[in-house]
Design a protein around this motif. Structure first.
Motif, PDB file in Angstrom:
ATOM      1  N   SER A   1      -4.137   1.608   0.244  1.00 47.69           N
ATOM      2  CA  SER A   1      -3.837   2.124   1.134  1.00 47.69           C
ATOM      3  C   SER A   1      -4.832   2.664   1.746  1.00 47.69           C
ATOM      4  O   SER A   1      -6.150   3.136   0.919  1.00 47.69           O
TER       5      SER A   1
ATOM      6  N   LYS B   1       1.551  -5.620   9.460  1.00 51.73           N
ATOM      7  CA  LYS B   1       2.480  -4.928   8.465  1.00 51.73           C
ATOM      8  C   LYS B   1       3.712  -4.106   9.344  1.00 51.73           C
ATOM      9  O   LYS B   1       3.092  -2.892   9.878  1.00 51.73           O
TER      10      LYS B   1
ATOM     11  N   ALA C   1       0.335   5.643  -0.221  1.00 54.70           N
ATOM     12  CA  ALA C   1      -0.967   6.485  -0.221  1.00 54.70           C
ATOM     13  C   ALA C   1      -0.877   7.341  -1.501  1.00 54.70           C
ATOM     14  O   ALA C   1       0.052   7.354  -2.145  1.00 54.70           O
TER      15      ALA C   1
ATOM     16  N   HIS D   1       8.374   0.076   6.356  1.00 53.20           N
ATOM     17  CA  HIS D   1       7.685   1.036   5.739  1.00 53.20           C
ATOM     18  C   HIS D   1       8.327   1.921   4.891  1.00 53.20           C
ATOM     19  O   HIS D   1       8.025   3.232   4.623  1.00 53.20           O
TER      20      HIS D   1
ATOM     21  N   GLY E   1      12.926  -2.024  -0.297  1.00 56.40           N
ATOM     22  CA  GLY E   1      14.139  -1.878  -1.239  1.00 56.40           C
ATOM     23  C   GLY E   1      14.173  -3.238  -2.528  1.00 56.40           C
ATOM     24  O   GLY E   1      15.384  -3.359  -3.249  1.00 56.40           O
TER      25      GLY E   1
ATOM     26  N   THR F   1      -1.300  -1.999   9.669  1.00 61.01           N
ATOM     27  CA  THR F   1      -0.024  -1.326   9.889  1.00 61.01           C
ATOM     28  C   THR F   1       0.320  -0.899  11.319  1.00 61.01           C
ATOM     29  O   THR F   1      -0.511  -0.312  11.866  1.00 61.01           O
TER      30      THR F   1
ATOM     31  N   SER G   1       8.575  -5.459   7.458  1.00 63.39           N
ATOM     32  CA  SER G   1       8.693  -4.100   6.569  1.00 63.39           C
ATOM     33  C   SER G   1       9.160  -3.031   7.509  1.00 63.39           C
ATOM     34  O   SER G   1       8.793  -2.967   8.891  1.00 63.39           O
TER      35      SER G   1
ATOM     36  N   TYR H   1      -5.103   1.564   9.466  1.00 63.73           N
ATOM     37  CA  TYR H   1      -4.605   2.067  10.509  1.00 63.73           C
ATOM     38  C   TYR H   1      -5.684   2.109  11.423  1.00 63.73           C
ATOM     39  O   TYR H   1      -6.822   2.175  10.956  1.00 63.73           O
TER      40      TYR H   1
ATOM     41  N   GLY I   1       6.515  -1.308  -3.226  1.00 64.67           N
ATOM     42  CA  GLY I   1       5.980  -0.105  -2.965  1.00 64.67           C
ATOM     43  C   GLY I   1       6.363   0.810  -3.982  1.00 64.67           C
ATOM     44  O   GLY I   1       5.244   1.049  -4.790  1.00 64.67           O
ATOM     45  N   ARG I   2       7.399   1.542  -3.902  1.00 67.66           N
ATOM     46  CA  ARG I   2       7.633   2.570  -4.729  1.00 67.66           C
ATOM     47  C   ARG I   2       7.689   1.893  -6.249  1.00 67.66           C
ATOM     48  O   ARG I   2       7.083   2.889  -7.368  1.00 67.66           O
TER      49      ARG I   2
ATOM     50  N   PRO J   1       0.971  -1.242  -0.109  1.00 63.92           N
ATOM     51  CA  PRO J   1      -0.024   0.008  -0.097  1.00 63.92           C
ATOM     52  C   PRO J   1       0.771   1.357   0.007  1.00 63.92           C
ATOM     53  O   PRO J   1       1.841   1.548   0.923  1.00 63.92           O
TER      54      PRO J   1
ATOM     55  N   ASP K   1       8.765  -6.586   2.628  1.00 65.99           N
ATOM     56  CA  ASP K   1       8.926  -5.445   1.523  1.00 65.99           C
ATOM     57  C   ASP K   1       9.941  -4.590   2.011  1.00 65.99           C
ATOM     58  O   ASP K   1      10.687  -4.611   3.067  1.00 65.99           O
TER      59      ASP K   1
HETATM   60  C1  FNR Z   1       4.271   4.022   1.732  1.00 65.74           C
HETATM   61  N1  FNR Z   1       4.043   2.898   2.649  1.00 65.74           N
HETATM   62  C2  FNR Z   1       2.690   2.875   3.446  1.00 65.74           C
HETATM   63  N2  FNR Z   1       2.491   1.925   4.062  1.00 65.74           N
HETATM   64  C3  FNR Z   1       1.208   1.806   4.983  1.00 65.74           C
HETATM   65  O1  FNR Z   1       1.038   0.804   5.531  1.00 65.74           O
HETATM   66  N3  FNR Z   1       0.244   2.737   4.379  1.00 65.74           N
HETATM   67  C4  FNR Z   1       0.390   3.735   3.592  1.00 65.74           C
HETATM   68  O2  FNR Z   1      -0.486   4.345   3.376  1.00 65.74           O
HETATM   69  C5  FNR Z   1       1.858   3.820   3.077  1.00 65.74           C
HETATM   70  N4  FNR Z   1       1.749   4.984   2.391  1.00 65.74           N
HETATM   71  C6  FNR Z   1       3.250   5.012   1.628  1.00 65.74           C
HETATM   72  C7  FNR Z   1       3.437   5.914   0.859  1.00 65.74           C
HETATM   73  C8  FNR Z   1       4.791   6.033  -0.105  1.00 65.74           C
HETATM   74  C9  FNR Z   1       4.948   6.858  -0.970  1.00 65.74           C
HETATM   75  C10 FNR Z   1       5.674   5.018   0.211  1.00 65.74           C
HETATM   76  C11 FNR Z   1       6.896   5.035  -0.332  1.00 65.74           C
HETATM   77  C12 FNR Z   1       5.515   3.990   1.099  1.00 65.74           C
HETATM   78  C13 FNR Z   1       4.886   1.783   2.952  1.00 65.74           C
HETATM   79  C14 FNR Z   1       4.739   0.703   1.972  1.00 65.74           C
HETATM   80  O3  FNR Z   1       3.399   0.007   2.319  1.00 65.74           O
HETATM   81  C15 FNR Z   1       5.736  -0.044   1.711  1.00 65.74           C
HETATM   82  O4  FNR Z   1       6.119  -0.697   3.003  1.00 65.74           O
HETATM   83  C16 FNR Z   1       7.296   0.429   1.145  1.00 65.74           C
HETATM   84  O5  FNR Z   1       6.887   0.977   0.020  1.00 65.74           O
HETATM   85  C17 FNR Z   1       8.022  -0.815   0.804  1.00 65.74           C
HETATM   86  O6  FNR Z   1       9.322  -0.302   0.444  1.00 65.74           O
HETATM   87  P1  FNR Z   1       9.770  -0.059  -1.139  1.00 65.74           P
HETATM   88  O7  FNR Z   1       8.972  -1.057  -2.053  1.00 65.74           O
HETATM   89  O8  FNR Z   1       9.033   1.362  -1.430  1.00 65.74           O
HETATM   90  O9  FNR Z   1      11.387   0.079  -1.112  1.00 65.74           O
END
Ligand code: FNR
Length: 365
Positions: free
Chosen positions: A107, A232, A80, A256, A290, A157, A254, A131, A311-312, A78, A288
């Motif tokens: 998300s 998570k 946002a 995050h 990297g 989360t 994770s 959340y 994620g990204r 997820p 998750d």
């Molecule tokens: C997140 N992540 C995240 N996690 C969550 O539980 N709720 C959320 O709303 C968000 N929002 C969010 C926004 C952005 C821009 C990023 C980059 C990340 C964390 C996400 O779920 C996940 O754990 C990471 O993105 C994993 O890492 P990589 O793949 O981005 O390196």
């Protein structure tokens, strides 16, 4: 999309297109971003030890996750506010997941609602990230809506009593662009949350998070939903055990995306101890953070993850080409993983055992 050969290509293209506010929000990690870099570097410190002449005849990446069949052990985490990356945001991302037979996690802080995403991708395996809010009715309503819309699991989360400090967002006075809204909140709450008068970005949501939360609340969640709950944000083996004993059905290792607390370990580093700690329980462990190549996925599977999330990379795909961009991202990873499992001599997921990976320090003694 064929010109993008790696996730790095997609990332570079996305960063060149996105407006500064959104670009910084998506790419940032907490404070000095040490853990952000470590999430990548820790994968690079692991080596794959291939087997030769195994009599390769086929290759199968499919597996099951919480009882659902997926085409490969890769899902979308997820993130946002995806409509800042592309006008179709979460709906395009979920459609790409549907086309690829992988899990999409929506998300809570999304710019498309639970119902919009369900309508756009009715056959996708969808999870809802939650959340827990001070107002339990908000939490209960979100859960009920996700369940009704056909979501298959809740990613709870657990690493966010409040949001981490991201310096670029503070500098930019990050806010959601005025034409977008946090689509999962309605009524009075929506007005409060979507208020753009507050220039401190997500502090409106932050204030609603229940900071007094403990593992006891899982029992309450279990009493109001039949969906499996995945914790998570786990980084410690004792927390993984606590989560399971509290009733969670899965563990997502994770940090995050390194956005909460800088200086925490990379996720691949802590994965083995968490897998070891929960081995006598009947739960799946995911990871998750990297992951950007097929070999990263492979290393996490070897160290005991049942599946890996990104994620990204999905945001970069979205920014570059909407659904087609996310599709390209998933296809690059699928091809890289397929290539890895075959050359490593482990053509099915079950073949990818712990001995397939070693830490680089093994070779420098
Ligand atoms: C997140 N992540 C995240 N996690 C969550 O539980 N709720 C959320 O709303 C968000 N929002 C969010 C926004 C952005 C821009 C990023 C980059 C990340 C964390 C996400 O779920 C996940 O754990 C990471 O993105 C994993 O890492 P990589 O793949 O981005 O390196």
């Amino acid at each position: 999309m064929e010109k993008y050969i790696s996730l790095k290509d997609l990332e570079e293209a996305a960063l060149a297109i996105l407006p500064k506010n959104a670009r910084d929000y998506y790419k940032s990690g907490a404070t000095d971003e040490y853990t952000l870099a470590e999430n990548r570097r820790a994968f690079q410190r692991l080596r794959i030890c291939p087997k030769c002449l195994v009599g390769l005849t086929s290759c199968n990446l499919s597996t099951t996750i919480l009882g659902e069949k997926v085409s490969m052990p890769l899902g979308i985490s997820p993130t946002a506010m995806q409509r800042m990356a592309h006008p179709e945001g979460e709906t395009a991302n979920a459609r790409a997941a549907q086309a690829n037979g992988v899990i999409y996690t929506l998300s809570t802080i999304a710019t498309s609602s639970i119902e919009e995403v369900a309508k756009a991708a009715p056959n996708a395996i969808k999870w809802f990230q939650l959340y827990i809010y001070n107002d339990r009715e908000v939490t209960r309503t979100l859960l009920t809506r996700a369940e009704k819309a056909g979501f298959k699991a809740i990613a709870l989360t657990v690493d966010t009593p409040l949001f981490g400090l991201r310096r670029a967002d503070i500098r930019n006075k990050f806010t959601l662009p005025k034409h977008l809204k946090l689509a999962n909140f309605d009524g009075q709450l929506a007005t409060k949350i979507n208020s753009t008068e507050d220039s401190s970005g997500l502090s409106n949501v932050d204030n609603l998070l229940d900071k007094s939360l403990t593992w006891n609340e899982i029992k309450w969640l279990k009493s109001i939903t039949k969906l499996p709950i995945v914790a998570k944000g786990i980084l410690r083996s004792d927390d993984a055990v606590r989560a399971i004993e509290a009733g969670c059905d899965g563990i997502l290792v994770s940090n995050h995306g390194a956005r909460q607390l800088d200086g925490v370990p990379s996720t691949i580093e802590v994965l083995p101890e968490i897998v070891e700690a929960v081995k006598n329980y009947n739960v799946e462990v995911y990871l998750d953070g990297g992951v950007t190549t097929g070999t990263d996925i492979y290393k996490a599977l070897a160290l005991g993850a049942k599946m890996v999330f990104v994620g990204r990379p999905a945001i970069w795909g979205l920014a570059v080409g909407g659904e087609a961009g996310v599709d390209r991202m998933l296809n690059i990873l699928r091809q890289e993983l397929q290539n890895t499992v075959q050359i490593a001599g482990t053509p099915t997921i079950a073949d990818i055992t712990k001995d397939m990976v070693r830490h680089e320090s093994t070779y420098s003694r």
